[in-house]
Design a protein around this motif. Structure first.
Motif, PDB file in Angstrom:
ATOM      1  N   HIS A 184       0.804  -1.218   0.000  1.00 46.27           N
ATOM      2  CA  HIS A 184       0.000   0.000   0.000  1.00 46.27           C
ATOM      3  C   HIS A 184       0.842   1.277   0.000  1.00 46.27           C
ATOM      4  N   ARG A 185       2.074   1.203  -0.417  1.00 43.03           N
ATOM      5  CA  ARG A 185       2.933   2.378  -0.377  1.00 43.03           C
ATOM      6  C   ARG A 185       2.451   3.469  -1.325  1.00 43.03           C
ATOM      7  N   ARG A 186       1.834   3.100  -2.438  1.00 46.00           N
ATOM      8  CA  ARG A 186       1.354   4.117  -3.400  1.00 46.00           C
ATOM      9  C   ARG A 186       0.164   4.894  -2.865  1.00 46.00           C
ATOM     10  N   ASP A 187      -0.596   4.298  -1.961  1.00 43.60           N
ATOM     11  CA  ASP A 187      -1.801   4.943  -1.448  1.00 43.60           C
ATOM     12  C   ASP A 187      -1.500   6.118  -0.516  1.00 43.60           C
ATOM     13  N   PHE A 188      -0.287   6.204  -0.026  1.00 41.23           N
ATOM     14  CA  PHE A 188       0.019   7.195   1.003  1.00 41.23           C
ATOM     15  C   PHE A 188       0.911   8.329   0.523  1.00 41.23           C
ATOM     16  N   TRP A 189       1.193   8.419  -0.759  1.00 42.50           N
ATOM     17  CA  TRP A 189       2.023   9.513  -1.267  1.00 42.50           C
ATOM     18  C   TRP A 189       1.340  10.864  -1.071  1.00 42.50           C
ATOM     19  N   ASN A 190       0.013  10.914  -1.162  1.00 48.83           N
ATOM     20  CA  ASN A 190      -0.714  12.171  -1.038  1.00 48.83           C
ATOM     21  C   ASN A 190      -0.828  12.645   0.402  1.00 48.83           C
ATOM     22  N   ASN A 191      -0.702  11.757   1.350  1.00 47.39           N
ATOM     23  CA  ASN A 191      -0.819  12.099   2.764  1.00 47.39           C
ATOM     24  C   ASN A 191       0.516  11.823   3.451  1.00 47.39           C
ATOM     25  N   PRO A 192       1.366  12.861   3.618  1.00 45.58           N
ATOM     26  CA  PRO A 192       2.713  12.630   4.173  1.00 45.58           C
ATOM     27  C   PRO A 192       2.709  12.083   5.595  1.00 45.58           C
ATOM     28  N   GLU A 193       1.720  12.438   6.389  1.00 45.28           N
ATOM     29  CA  GLU A 193       1.674  11.946   7.760  1.00 45.28           C
ATOM     30  C   GLU A 193       1.451  10.432   7.800  1.00 45.28           C
ATOM     31  N   ARG A 194       0.514   9.948   7.029  1.00 46.42           N
ATOM     32  CA  ARG A 194       0.279   8.505   6.963  1.00 46.42           C
ATOM     33  C   ARG A 194       1.444   7.787   6.296  1.00 46.42           C
ATOM     34  N   PHE A 195       2.083   8.430   5.314  1.00 47.05           N
ATOM     35  CA  PHE A 195       3.244   7.815   4.671  1.00 47.05           C
ATOM     36  C   PHE A 195       4.382   7.645   5.674  1.00 47.05           C
ATOM     37  N   ARG A 196       4.618   8.645   6.513  1.00 45.58           N
ATOM     38  CA  ARG A 196       5.669   8.523   7.542  1.00 45.58           C
ATOM     39  C   ARG A 196       5.336   7.421   8.538  1.00 45.58           C
ATOM     40  N   ARG A 197       4.069   7.297   8.893  1.00 47.04           N
ATOM     41  CA  ARG A 197       3.648   6.263   9.836  1.00 47.04           C
ATOM     42  C   ARG A 197       3.902   4.878   9.259  1.00 47.04           C
ATOM     43  N   PHE A 198       3.500   4.674   8.033  1.00 46.72           N
ATOM     44  CA  PHE A 198       3.694   3.356   7.438  1.00 46.72           C
ATOM     45  C   PHE A 198       5.145   3.089   7.091  1.00 46.72           C
ATOM     46  N   LEU A 199       5.922   4.127   6.796  1.00 48.72           N
ATOM     47  CA  LEU A 199       7.359   3.951   6.594  1.00 48.72           C
ATOM     48  C   LEU A 199       8.019   3.534   7.902  1.00 48.72           C
ATOM     49  N   SER A 200       7.554   4.107   8.995  1.00 53.03           N
ATOM     50  CA  SER A 200       8.072   3.726  10.309  1.00 53.03           C
ATOM     51  C   SER A 200       7.751   2.269  10.622  1.00 53.03           C
TER      52      SER A 200
END
Length: 106
Positions: free
Chosen positions: A28-44
């Motif tokens: 689901h990495r592509r789904d979170f490019w628009n929302n940086p906060e959620r992208f950082r959470r899932f990257l963590s």
């Protein structure tokens, strides 16, 4: 001993659950490019899962090299082996909670 087999199974379950959490982040990495906060959470979560996978594999290699628990005379190694087993229970609980949160988000 039976405790050694139980903890080997605990390590395998931790490794498998961490791989599932890691793959769910990658899926689901592509789904979170628009929302940086959620992208950082899932990257963590992804990086944490990756580190746990590496640690669990290192523990499995260590357990294959030292099959028995060190005796009381080998004190620093015995304490480390016991601490490793106790920490594996905590990591297992953390892994299961992480996996539950990861799968609930989708």
């Amino acid at each position: 001993s039976w405790r050694g087999v139980v903890f080997l199974n605990v390590y395998v379950v931790i490794g498998a659950a961490q791989v599932i959490a890691c793959c769910s982040c990658l899926d689901h990495r592509r789904d979170f490019w628009n929302n940086p906060e959620r992208f950082r959470r899932f990257l963590s979560v992804f990086l944490s899962s990756l580190v746990n996978i590496i640690i669990v594999h290192m523990v499995l290699v260590l357990n294959s090299a030292t099959v028995t628990m060190p005796k009381r005379g080998d004190e620093p190694y015995r304490s480390l082996a016991i601490a490793m087993r106790l920490l594996s229970i905590i990591v297992l609980l953390n892994t299961l909670m992480t996996l539950e949160v990861q799968l609930d988000d989708y």
